[in-house]
Design a protein around this motif. Structure first.
Motif: not given
Length: 258
Positions: A145-150, A228, A231
């Protein structure tokens, strides 16, 4: 709204794995071995190849697409199939004579509500069942999971509701819209989940997919999209991508499976 044969070939293995096998079998069992099947937005004929997993007997196929190049490939790969070059907006012109089933793959999320409603009315008048697989449903997840996924997913989903050339698309709501519109015309509707679950073996598909997602998100104002993407691409060797789809089967009420 067109797609290249290269992209269609790249996604086809994942599509075939993702389709709900039980619903695919129910379609084949219901239609029987002697049928004429009309495939909307057929591309190179992937729907035909998906049905090779089950016994369809002597089905005859009619391909409908706006791209003559894709249709030429489809008919070259499937001898005896008919090809109809036409704009999918022209539902009244669909060659439905003698048709036992209408199919579509990865199409409904690109289409507007009014188009789906018109298709439901057209098929209700002819009492023809409808099977549409791999409709994007808004679910998009990654590991790690990455911070900007949502934020990227939300921006992409907003992009899915833009006009794809025929009107404002239903996007992630396409399966629910289809269920409602067909039920309004007396169909019994069955839904089944058909997610892509992509691991490092599908890095080429994931890379192309991530590029498209980032571009769409960027067009909707997600300024973090380029970073994103970098990453996410760095995670391809070990990560996983899940893209949610929903398959739909709509049967005229007198012909329901229950």
């Amino acid at each position: 709204m067109g797609f290249s044969s290269e992209w269609l070939a790249l996604r086809e293995p994942a599509d075939h794995v993702a389709r709900d096998a039980s619903l695919l079998q129910r379609v084949a069992d219901f239609v029987g071995p002697q049928a004429t099947v009309l495939d909307l937005g057929s591309g190179t004929g992937s729907t035909v190849r998906a049905f090779q997993r089950v016994d369809t007997g002597q089905w005859r196929w009619r391909f409908v697409d706006s791209d003559p190049v894709l249709l030429a490939e489809a008919t070259s790969r499937h001898a005896g199939a008919e090809a109809h070059v036409m704009n999918l907006q022209d539902l009244e012109d669909l060659p439905l004579n003698g048709v036992s089933l209408v199919t579509a793959s990865a199409l409904l999320d690109l289409m507007p509500d009014r188009w789906i409603a018109a298709l439901a009315q057209r098929l209700a008048s002819a009492q023809i069942p409808f099977y549409a697989a791999l409709n994007y449903n808004g679910d998009m997840r990654w590991l790690p999971v990455l911070t900007q996924d949502k934020a990227i997913r939300d921006a992409f989903n907003r992009h899915q509701n833009t006009d794809k050339g025929i009107g404002v698309a239903t996007g992630a709501a396409s399966a629910q819209v289809t269920q409602s519109r067909f039920e309004e015309h007396g169909f019994q509707v069955y839904l089944a989940e058909s997610p892509w679950v992509l691991d490092p073996k599908e890095q080429t598909l994931q890379r192309d997919l991530l590029g498209g997602i980032a571009q769409a998100a960027d067009e909707m104002g997600a300024v973090a999209a380029p970073h994103w993407l970098e990453e996410r691409e760095a995670c391809l060797a070990t990560g996983q991508t899940v893209i949610g789809h929903t398959d739909v089967l709509a049967l005229p009420s007198a012909q329901s499976l229950d």
